[in-house]
Write an enzyme that holds these catalytic residues in place. Structure first.
Site, PDB file in Angstrom:
ATOM      1  N   THR A  15       0.678  -1.145   0.065  1.00  0.00           N
ATOM      2  CA  THR A  15      -0.088   0.053   0.186  1.00  0.00           C
ATOM      3  C   THR A  15       0.918   1.137  -0.049  1.00  0.00           C
ATOM      4  O   THR A  15       2.108   1.263   0.006  1.00  0.00           O
ATOM      5  CB  THR A  15      -0.770  -0.086   1.216  1.00  0.00           C
ATOM      6  OG1 THR A  15      -0.104   0.040   2.312  1.00  0.00           O
ATOM      7  CG2 THR A  15      -1.845  -1.161   1.344  1.00  0.00           C
ATOM      8  N   ASP A  16       0.245   2.477  -0.225  1.00  0.00           N
ATOM      9  CA  ASP A  16       0.980   3.726  -0.128  1.00  0.00           C
ATOM     10  C   ASP A  16       0.315   4.737   0.815  1.00  0.00           C
ATOM     11  O   ASP A  16      -0.858   4.550   1.424  1.00  0.00           O
ATOM     12  CB  ASP A  16       1.110   4.293  -1.609  1.00  0.00           C
ATOM     13  CG  ASP A  16      -0.150   4.579  -2.160  1.00  0.00           C
ATOM     14  OD1 ASP A  16      -1.023   5.019  -1.575  1.00  0.00           O
ATOM     15  OD2 ASP A  16      -0.495   4.327  -3.352  1.00  0.00           O
ATOM     16  N   ALA A  17       0.948   5.751   1.125  1.00  0.00           N
ATOM     17  CA  ALA A  17       0.440   6.774   1.845  1.00  0.00           C
ATOM     18  C   ALA A  17      -1.016   7.433   1.712  1.00  0.00           C
ATOM     19  O   ALA A  17      -1.746   8.054   2.325  1.00  0.00           O
ATOM     20  CB  ALA A  17       1.438   8.011   2.110  1.00  0.00           C
TER      21      ALA A  17
END
Lengths: 138, 138, 138, 138
Positions: A15-17
């Site tokens: 996942t990412d921010a």
């Protein structure tokens, strides 16, 4: 041969921010399923790399992102043989979440080239036969 | 030779759903700087892989995480030769943000092995000399 | 509670052009096992991120690389509670290949901080209790 | 505004055991260029994530792989606005190596949705204007 599918728990590093699965990561998952397909048909990636007299580089890939995917979700990805050409094949991937909702698709187009000269060659018979078999039993 | 450093913009895919740089990603950045060091001393990774009669696998790595790092931040990472042994070397990395605050450290320990037998060997003279030179000018 | 372990097939994208598992990737695998541990003790990462009034950032990590790991290998990684402090805990990871040979280790040190001020806080009782229980049954 | 482009040195961890850039990694590079575009038009990713009342998730992505890319190569990737819709935009990416040979393409389709309800919304005026400006100066 039954079709090939795998389950994936979406991990933090997938996942990412923005809080969701990073889009292109989905194609990594699809490739994992492709590697499992190769293993099932008796041509695991490590043997292709080490010994085969051909390579099958990907020349085109695409993906659709239908729903947001969060960390912790359990995905199921199945692969099918979408097209089988003279010197290429196209794989399609369908990605579902644990509730049975489709969250995305994937597609990869592979071309067979000779190891030595990296020239396009006909699909080796054994690979073609295994893919044809997989396609017919989808 | 002046010490080697590089700047990195933290990209979305470097972060995770907790909103920050994924911890082990920091070691990827450090390795990028190491690759730049190899390039500077005339032994770029692509030549080591293709031609050298030795490998230098990493046998130990560690990192400290001193401050949270967000997407969009600009990091600067410098590398120094922390130790130079008979058949190994240790690199240290210092990571700073754009305000000059240290956000982390890294360390990698490399051992030279022969390509053929993967047995430990003495550091090749050219590599040793380049690393010694780099260390002395830190 | 029995100790937590997971199996990993090393995928093509886990490796690099030197032909082996990229070193820092090993810590990604270790973190996957940590996420599984959190799930087992009823605190899955997605809930920690969404709801918990604390975070547990990693402040230190390290890894040893004992044997070369190739694409296609099946690894097994187990995690244990190596230390349990007032406001921190240390996890140790042992990585074995399918032949039972140890290929590496990992270690991560986690500190509990408040969500609001990101100040160090005591380990929440429920987390401490779960980790203590896991440690005692190793 | 001049078009946006970036250079990338292909790093060891971008490649895989087949010796080349891992295919889907190319889309990570493309997204880095997109993030740079956002920065140039005054809407850096970190602000979009923290403050904007809209998100722009990617709903479709594709890539072509025209030539093998090795570790150590220097790539240049430029982005252009391929289409600008009511509530979406399409970005095209062209990837060249240091010899000026095109090694690949990329495409990402972005849709604007409200932060609160994740419903499709019209492109915010400021974003539309910036993208239109970028398109006209390609």
């Amino acid at each position: 041969m039954a079709s090939v599918s795998m389950s994936f728990r979406v991990r933090l590093h997938d996942t990412d921010a923005a809080g969701l699965l990073f889009f292109a990561r989905q194609l990594y998952f699809c490739h994992d399923v492709y590697e499992e397909l190769l293993r099932r048909i008796g041509m695991p990636m490590e043997e292709l790399i080490a010994k085969a007299d051909f390579f099958v580089p990907i020349v085109h890939a695409e993906a659709q992102f239908l729903r947001a995917v969060d960390v912790g979700q359990l995905l199921n990805i199945s692969v099918n043989v979408a097209a089988l050409g003279i010197s290429s094949y196209t794989l399609g991937y369908a990605i579902y979440d644990e509730h049975g909702e489709q969250v995305g698709t994937g597609k990869t187009v592979h071309v067979t080239v000779s190891r030595d000269e990296r020239k396009k060659i006909r699909l080796p018979a054994e690979l073609r036969s295994a893919l044809a078999n997989l396609r017919d039993t989808d």
